[in-house]
Design a protein around this motif. Structure first.
Motif, PDB file in Angstrom:
ATOM      1  N   LEU A  44       0.868  -1.234   0.038  1.00 45.83           N
ATOM      2  CA  LEU A  44      -0.032   0.047   0.209  1.00 45.83           C
ATOM      3  C   LEU A  44       0.724   1.412  -0.083  1.00 45.83           C
ATOM      4  CD1 LEU A  44      -2.853  -1.080   2.386  1.00 45.83           C
ATOM      5  CD2 LEU A  44      -3.005  -0.387   0.098  1.00 45.83           C
ATOM      6  N   SER A  45       2.075   1.141   0.726  1.00 40.28           N
ATOM      7  CA  SER A  45       2.771   2.531   0.740  1.00 40.28           C
ATOM      8  C   SER A  45       3.433   2.867  -0.841  1.00 40.28           C
ATOM      9  CB  SER A  45       3.816   2.261   1.811  1.00 40.28           C
ATOM     10  OG  SER A  45       4.874   1.307   1.572  1.00 40.28           O
ATOM     11  N   GLU A  46       3.540   1.789  -1.378  1.00 38.45           N
ATOM     12  CA  GLU A  46       4.212   2.045  -2.774  1.00 38.45           C
ATOM     13  C   GLU A  46       3.120   2.927  -3.587  1.00 38.45           C
ATOM     14  OE1 GLU A  46       5.040  -1.537  -5.225  1.00 38.45           O
ATOM     15  OE2 GLU A  46       5.797  -2.474  -3.584  1.00 38.45           O
ATOM     16  N   PHE A  47       1.743   2.652  -3.349  1.00 34.35           N
ATOM     17  CA  PHE A  47       0.775   3.543  -3.892  1.00 34.35           C
ATOM     18  C   PHE A  47       0.275   4.986  -3.145  1.00 34.35           C
ATOM     19  CE2 PHE A  47       0.306  -0.803  -5.276  1.00 34.35           C
ATOM     20  CZ  PHE A  47       0.651  -0.736  -6.737  1.00 34.35           C
ATOM     21  N   CYS A  48       1.128   5.262  -2.097  1.00 33.48           N
ATOM     22  CA  CYS A  48       0.852   6.280  -1.201  1.00 33.48           C
ATOM     23  C   CYS A  48      -0.584   5.946  -0.521  1.00 33.48           C
ATOM     24  CB  CYS A  48       0.968   7.615  -1.843  1.00 33.48           C
ATOM     25  SG  CYS A  48       2.574   7.850  -2.599  1.00 33.48           S
TER      26      CYS A  48
ATOM     27  N   LEU B 105      -7.292   5.401   0.521  1.00 33.42           N
ATOM     28  CA  LEU B 105      -7.066   5.356  -0.903  1.00 33.42           C
ATOM     29  C   LEU B 105      -6.435   6.592  -1.474  1.00 33.42           C
ATOM     30  CD1 LEU B 105      -7.286   3.860  -3.681  1.00 33.42           C
ATOM     31  CD2 LEU B 105      -9.431   5.084  -3.963  1.00 33.42           C
ATOM     32  N   ASN B 106      -5.234   6.723  -1.934  1.00 31.54           N
ATOM     33  CA  ASN B 106      -4.721   7.871  -2.358  1.00 31.54           C
ATOM     34  C   ASN B 106      -5.687   8.448  -3.582  1.00 31.54           C
ATOM     35  OD1 ASN B 106      -3.203   9.561  -4.184  1.00 31.54           O
ATOM     36  ND2 ASN B 106      -1.309   8.533  -4.046  1.00 31.54           N
ATOM     37  N   LYS B 107      -5.882   9.863  -3.441  1.00 33.33           N
ATOM     38  CA  LYS B 107      -6.894  10.382  -4.153  1.00 33.33           C
ATOM     39  C   LYS B 107      -6.601  10.595  -5.797  1.00 33.33           C
ATOM     40  CE  LYS B 107      -5.206  15.318  -3.617  1.00 33.33           C
ATOM     41  NZ  LYS B 107      -5.371  16.517  -3.025  1.00 33.33           N
ATOM     42  N   LYS B 108      -5.303  10.227  -6.182  1.00 31.61           N
ATOM     43  CA  LYS B 108      -4.748  10.043  -7.510  1.00 31.61           C
ATOM     44  C   LYS B 108      -4.987   8.934  -8.100  1.00 31.61           C
ATOM     45  CE  LYS B 108      -1.462  13.854  -6.667  1.00 31.61           C
ATOM     46  NZ  LYS B 108      -0.185  14.369  -6.785  1.00 31.61           N
ATOM     47  N   LEU B 109      -5.448   7.908  -7.525  1.00 32.66           N
ATOM     48  CA  LEU B 109      -5.560   6.483  -8.088  1.00 32.66           C
ATOM     49  C   LEU B 109      -6.968   6.074  -7.947  1.00 32.66           C
ATOM     50  CD1 LEU B 109      -2.372   4.924  -6.158  1.00 32.66           C
ATOM     51  CD2 LEU B 109      -2.607   5.768  -8.395  1.00 32.66           C
ATOM     52  N   SER B 110      -7.354   5.063  -8.980  1.00 36.48           N
ATOM     53  CA  SER B 110      -8.670   4.320  -8.896  1.00 36.48           C
ATOM     54  C   SER B 110      -8.645   3.276  -8.033  1.00 36.48           C
ATOM     55  CB  SER B 110      -9.012   4.192 -10.357  1.00 36.48           C
ATOM     56  OG  SER B 110      -8.217   2.823 -10.503  1.00 36.48           O
ATOM     57  N   ILE B 111     -10.012   2.854  -7.588  1.00 34.91           N
ATOM     58  CA  ILE B 111     -10.113   1.811  -6.644  1.00 34.91           C
ATOM     59  C   ILE B 111      -9.576   0.400  -7.243  1.00 34.91           C
ATOM     60  CG2 ILE B 111     -11.788   0.457  -5.371  1.00 34.91           C
ATOM     61  CD1 ILE B 111     -13.347   3.138  -4.855  1.00 34.91           C
ATOM     62  N   SER B 112      -9.999   0.510  -8.536  1.00 37.17           N
ATOM     63  CA  SER B 112      -9.707  -0.872  -9.433  1.00 37.17           C
ATOM     64  C   SER B 112      -8.298  -1.034  -9.479  1.00 37.17           C
ATOM     65  CB  SER B 112     -10.479  -0.730 -10.703  1.00 37.17           C
ATOM     66  OG  SER B 112     -10.091   0.229 -11.574  1.00 37.17           O
ATOM     67  N   GLU B 113      -7.518   0.070  -9.805  1.00 37.24           N
ATOM     68  CA  GLU B 113      -6.183   0.089  -9.798  1.00 37.24           C
ATOM     69  C   GLU B 113      -5.485  -0.514  -8.652  1.00 37.24           C
ATOM     70  OE1 GLU B 113      -2.335   2.960 -11.221  1.00 37.24           O
ATOM     71  OE2 GLU B 113      -4.442   3.812 -10.792  1.00 37.24           O
ATOM     72  N   VAL B 114      -5.777   0.148  -7.712  1.00 37.27           N
ATOM     73  CA  VAL B 114      -5.122  -0.196  -6.262  1.00 37.27           C
ATOM     74  C   VAL B 114      -5.723  -1.629  -5.890  1.00 37.27           C
ATOM     75  CG1 VAL B 114      -4.756   0.087  -3.841  1.00 37.27           C
ATOM     76  CG2 VAL B 114      -5.032   1.989  -5.589  1.00 37.27           C
ATOM     77  N   VAL B 115      -7.167  -2.091  -5.808  1.00 41.18           N
ATOM     78  CA  VAL B 115      -7.295  -3.391  -5.735  1.00 41.18           C
ATOM     79  C   VAL B 115      -6.820  -4.540  -6.598  1.00 41.18           C
ATOM     80  CG1 VAL B 115      -9.373  -4.884  -5.692  1.00 41.18           C
ATOM     81  CG2 VAL B 115      -9.700  -2.452  -4.665  1.00 41.18           C
ATOM     82  N   GLY B 116      -6.537  -4.026  -7.808  1.00 41.15           N
ATOM     83  CA  GLY B 116      -5.687  -5.163  -8.584  1.00 41.15           C
ATOM     84  C   GLY B 116      -4.556  -5.485  -8.192  1.00 41.15           C
ATOM     85  N   LYS B 117      -3.801  -4.292  -7.941  1.00 37.75           N
ATOM     86  CA  LYS B 117      -2.179  -4.697  -7.258  1.00 37.75           C
ATOM     87  C   LYS B 117      -2.386  -5.152  -6.169  1.00 37.75           C
ATOM     88  CE  LYS B 117      -0.358  -2.338 -10.815  1.00 37.75           C
ATOM     89  NZ  LYS B 117       0.517  -2.634 -11.735  1.00 37.75           N
ATOM     90  N   ILE B 118      -3.124  -4.925  -5.365  1.00 38.74           N
ATOM     91  CA  ILE B 118      -3.242  -5.756  -3.965  1.00 38.74           C
ATOM     92  C   ILE B 118      -3.239  -7.189  -3.911  1.00 38.74           C
ATOM     93  CG2 ILE B 118      -4.366  -5.994  -1.600  1.00 38.74           C
ATOM     94  CD1 ILE B 118      -4.834  -3.028  -1.796  1.00 38.74           C
ATOM     95  N   LYS B 119      -4.407  -7.491  -4.881  1.00 40.73           N
ATOM     96  CA  LYS B 119      -4.707  -8.700  -4.999  1.00 40.73           C
ATOM     97  C   LYS B 119      -3.518  -9.591  -5.670  1.00 40.73           C
ATOM     98  CE  LYS B 119      -8.822 -10.580  -5.560  1.00 40.73           C
ATOM     99  NZ  LYS B 119     -10.028 -10.592  -6.346  1.00 40.73           N
ATOM    100  N   ALA B 120      -2.893  -9.065  -6.722  1.00 39.66           N
ATOM    101  CA  ALA B 120      -1.936  -9.512  -7.640  1.00 39.66           C
ATOM    102  C   ALA B 120      -0.713  -9.794  -6.637  1.00 39.66           C
ATOM    103  CB  ALA B 120      -1.609  -8.797  -8.505  1.00 39.66           C
ATOM    104  N   ASN B 121      -0.189  -8.854  -5.959  1.00 37.98           N
ATOM    105  CA  ASN B 121       0.886  -8.795  -4.980  1.00 37.98           C
ATOM    106  C   ASN B 121       0.832  -9.859  -3.920  1.00 37.98           C
ATOM    107  OD1 ASN B 121       2.896  -7.148  -6.361  1.00 37.98           O
ATOM    108  ND2 ASN B 121       1.474  -5.465  -5.733  1.00 37.98           N
ATOM    109  N   THR B 122      -0.539  -9.698  -3.374  1.00 40.51           N
ATOM    110  CA  THR B 122      -0.731 -10.864  -2.039  1.00 40.51           C
ATOM    111  C   THR B 122      -0.828 -12.188  -2.612  1.00 40.51           C
ATOM    112  OG1 THR B 122      -2.070  -8.976  -0.981  1.00 40.51           O
ATOM    113  CG2 THR B 122      -2.316 -11.192  -0.205  1.00 40.51           C
ATOM    114  N   SER B 123      -1.333 -12.534  -3.733  1.00 37.98           N
ATOM    115  CA  SER B 123      -1.437 -13.705  -4.291  1.00 37.98           C
ATOM    116  C   SER B 123      -0.112 -14.237  -4.427  1.00 37.98           C
ATOM    117  CB  SER B 123      -2.262 -13.796  -5.570  1.00 37.98           C
ATOM    118  OG  SER B 123      -2.164 -15.122  -5.961  1.00 37.98           O
ATOM    119  N   ARG B 124       0.778 -13.418  -5.340  1.00 37.63           N
ATOM    120  CA  ARG B 124       2.326 -13.853  -5.591  1.00 37.63           C
ATOM    121  C   ARG B 124       3.202 -14.168  -4.295  1.00 37.63           C
ATOM    122  NH1 ARG B 124       3.458  -9.404  -7.963  1.00 37.63           N
ATOM    123  NH2 ARG B 124       2.401  -9.742  -9.909  1.00 37.63           N
ATOM    124  N   TRP B 125       2.998 -13.289  -3.438  1.00 32.10           N
ATOM    125  CA  TRP B 125       3.639 -13.307  -2.020  1.00 32.10           C
ATOM    126  C   TRP B 125       3.181 -14.683  -1.453  1.00 32.10           C
ATOM    127  CZ3 TRP B 125       1.648 -13.396   3.160  1.00 32.10           C
ATOM    128  CH2 TRP B 125       2.510 -13.533   3.823  1.00 32.10           C
TER     129      TRP B 125
END
Length: 92
Positions: free
Chosen positions: A39-43, A62-82
């Protein structure tokens, strides 16, 4: 001078693949640290983390400059990989 203040709190819930019981209580300490880093990578800022053996609850700002779908996609992908690297299981 006008200004706008934004604080979007997002409550995200996502589950393991096929709702399989994979997450142990003792995993949440490492998982929390990992998610704070992601999450800190996306502020974005993690407020709370919880869940059970088969799903996770995240409350984050949520960082006001990012969309929810963008951040959720990254969270899920990174968590799954980890989770796959750490435990050899497919998370989502």
């Amino acid at each position: 001078m006008p200004q706008s203040l934004v604080k979007n709190n997002i409550h995200l819930v996502f589950s393991t693949k096929n709702r399989e019981n994979m997450i142990r209580v003792e995993d949440y300490v490492e998982l929390r640290a990992y998610l704070i880093g992601v999450l800190s990578e996306f502020c974005c800022y993690l407020e709370e983390l919880g869940g059970t053996e088969n799903h996770i609850h995240l409350l984050f700002v949520l960082n006001k400059k990012l969309s929810i779908s963008e951040v959720v996609g990254k969270i899920k992908a990174n968590t799954s990989r980890w989770f796959h690297k750490r435990y050899g299981k497919v998370f989502s």
